[in-house]
Design an enzyme around this catalytic site. Structure first.
Site, PDB file in Angstrom:
ATOM      1  N   ASP A 157       0.755  -1.189  -0.101  1.00 57.53           N
ATOM      2  CA  ASP A 157       0.117   0.039  -0.012  1.00 57.53           C
ATOM      3  C   ASP A 157       0.772   1.249  -0.092  1.00 57.53           C
ATOM      4  O   ASP A 157       0.744   2.341  -0.857  1.00 57.53           O
ATOM      5  CB  ASP A 157      -0.941   0.137   1.289  1.00 57.53           C
ATOM      6  CG  ASP A 157      -1.754  -1.290   1.338  1.00 57.53           C
ATOM      7  OD1 ASP A 157      -2.594  -1.643   0.448  1.00 57.53           O
ATOM      8  OD2 ASP A 157      -1.486  -2.036   2.334  1.00 57.53           O
ATOM      9  N   HIS A 185      -4.530  -3.322   6.414  1.00 59.40           N
ATOM     10  CA  HIS A 185      -4.623  -3.538   4.996  1.00 59.40           C
ATOM     11  C   HIS A 185      -5.975  -3.915   4.356  1.00 59.40           C
ATOM     12  O   HIS A 185      -6.224  -5.104   4.215  1.00 59.40           O
ATOM     13  CB  HIS A 185      -3.578  -4.500   4.623  1.00 59.40           C
ATOM     14  CG  HIS A 185      -3.418  -5.253   3.333  1.00 59.40           C
ATOM     15  ND1 HIS A 185      -3.056  -4.166   2.211  1.00 59.40           N
ATOM     16  CD2 HIS A 185      -3.884  -6.214   2.792  1.00 59.40           C
ATOM     17  CE1 HIS A 185      -3.173  -4.973   1.550  1.00 59.40           C
ATOM     18  NE2 HIS A 185      -3.570  -6.062   1.536  1.00 59.40           N
TER      19      HIS A 185
END
Ligand code: NAI
Length: 326
Positions: A157, A185
């Site tokens: 990410d 996440h």
């Protein structure tokens, strides 16, 4: 000295992108020989053996040996680095509770096996989703291992956010520092530009476009996984493997002076994140440890988004508690 690296889900698509990079020295450096231990479920052991044949065929000078097993105890015995990639994906019609229960059935025994047999310096990275909560389950079943050694991956990410910002501003990725992913996440994650710098200037100020930040940047980063599936017909694999390499390599070798990165680590209560949750923070790596960057000012825009992602982690934790998994 040879480092024992255990990889679960070795026959999967991330495994295939990851193992060759580990064996070539990209995980630990060109001076460190590695011994690979591959854990798979019985049905996939043969495929893992095929990957091992290919690893042999690369004649990597740093690769000392490869062991393939479906027994977690054997796989984690003496492990210095454990990359927990294999997980149970969500299938059609599966409720979240079913998903958490199925993964609890994987990460509980793996946590126990790490507790029983891993090396004293073991470092664990959980990649398999839901990564933060799977990491929490494993950590809770390894009471003899310092909790800080259990981490989950938000580096993909982080890298995605760096790439998006680099494109928006037309600067190289190397010009960007101090970006951070907060929380889970998942689609609730919060990529934070307010403390990031571009060529030393504040990134949010350099962008100077709150609508882009809110309506384009954050959703593009948070939903990138789905966009990759849509385009590629398969989920991110090489970029996920690359991020796993980055996460461990930074952990071992440290962050550059003045910079930080993102990793999901056990919360010490910083920034109002309940103690014990495995949540993503801005972190520095020093002396082989990830430490949460302290003292950042969090404005209302960020606070709201961090709180929403952390609330999701609390829900996941409560759900696995209810299932008796922790
Ligand atoms: P995949 O389905 O290609 O491979 C998973 C492998 O894990 C399979 O070979 C399967 O046999 C194995 N496996 C299942 N249960 C196991 C167990 N108990 N022990 C050992 N191996 C086991 O999946 P892929 O694409 O390699 O992804 C792996 C995981 O990583 C998924 O959960 C995915 O959602 C997650 N992921 C996480 C990312 C992150 O940023 N944290 C990014 C991309 C993927």
């Amino acid at each position: 000295m040879t480092v024992n690296v255990t990889v679960t889900g070795a026959a999967g698509q991330i495994g295939y992108a990851l193992l060759f990079r580990i064996a070539s020295g990209q995980l630990l450096g060109a001076d460190t020989p590695v011994s690979l231990r591959l854990l798979e479920i019985p049905q996939a052991v043969k495929a893992a053996e095929g990957t091992a044949m290919e690893l042999d065929d690369c004649a990597f000078p740093l690769l000392e040996d490869i062991e393939i097993t479906d027994d977690a105890k054997k796989a984690f015995d003496g492990a210095n680095i454990a990359l927990l990639v294999g997980a149970r994906p969500r299938t059609k019609g599966m409720e979240r509770g079913d998903l958490l229960a199925a993964n609890g059935g994987i990460f509980k025994p793996q946590g126990e096996a790490i507790n029983a047999g891993a090396a004293d310096d073991v470092r664990v990275l959980v990649v398999g989703n839901p990564a933060n909560t799977n990491a929490l389950i494993a950590q809770q079943h390894a009471p003899d291992v310092p909790a800080e050694r259990f981490t989950a991956m938000t580096r993909l990410d982080h890298n995605r956010a760096v790439a998006q910002l680099s494109k928006k501003l037309g600067v190289p990725v190397s010009a960007i520092r101090r970006l951070a992913i907060w929380g889970n996440h998942s689609a609730t994650q919060y990529p934070d530009l307010f403390h990031a710098e571009v060529n030393g200037e504040n990134a949010a100020a350099a962008v100077n476009d709150e609508a882009w930040l809110r309506d384009t940047f954050i959703p593009t980063v948070a939903k990138r996984g789905a966009a990759i599936i849509e385009a590629r017909g398969a989920s991110s694999a090489a970029s996920a493997a690359g991020a796993a390499i980055d996460h461990v390599s930074t952990w071992v070798h440290g962050t550059a002076e003045g910079d930080w990165t993102s990793a999901a680590v056990v919360s010490d209560g910083s920034y109002g994140v309940p103690e014990g949750l495995i949540s993503s923070f801005p972190v520095v790596a020093r002396d082989g440890r990830y430490e949460i960057v302290q003292g950042l000012e969090i404005d209302d825009f960020s606070r709201e988004r961090i709180d929403a992602s952390v609330a999701e982690l609390v829900e996941e934790r409560d759900a696995v508690r209810k299932l008796g998994l922790i």
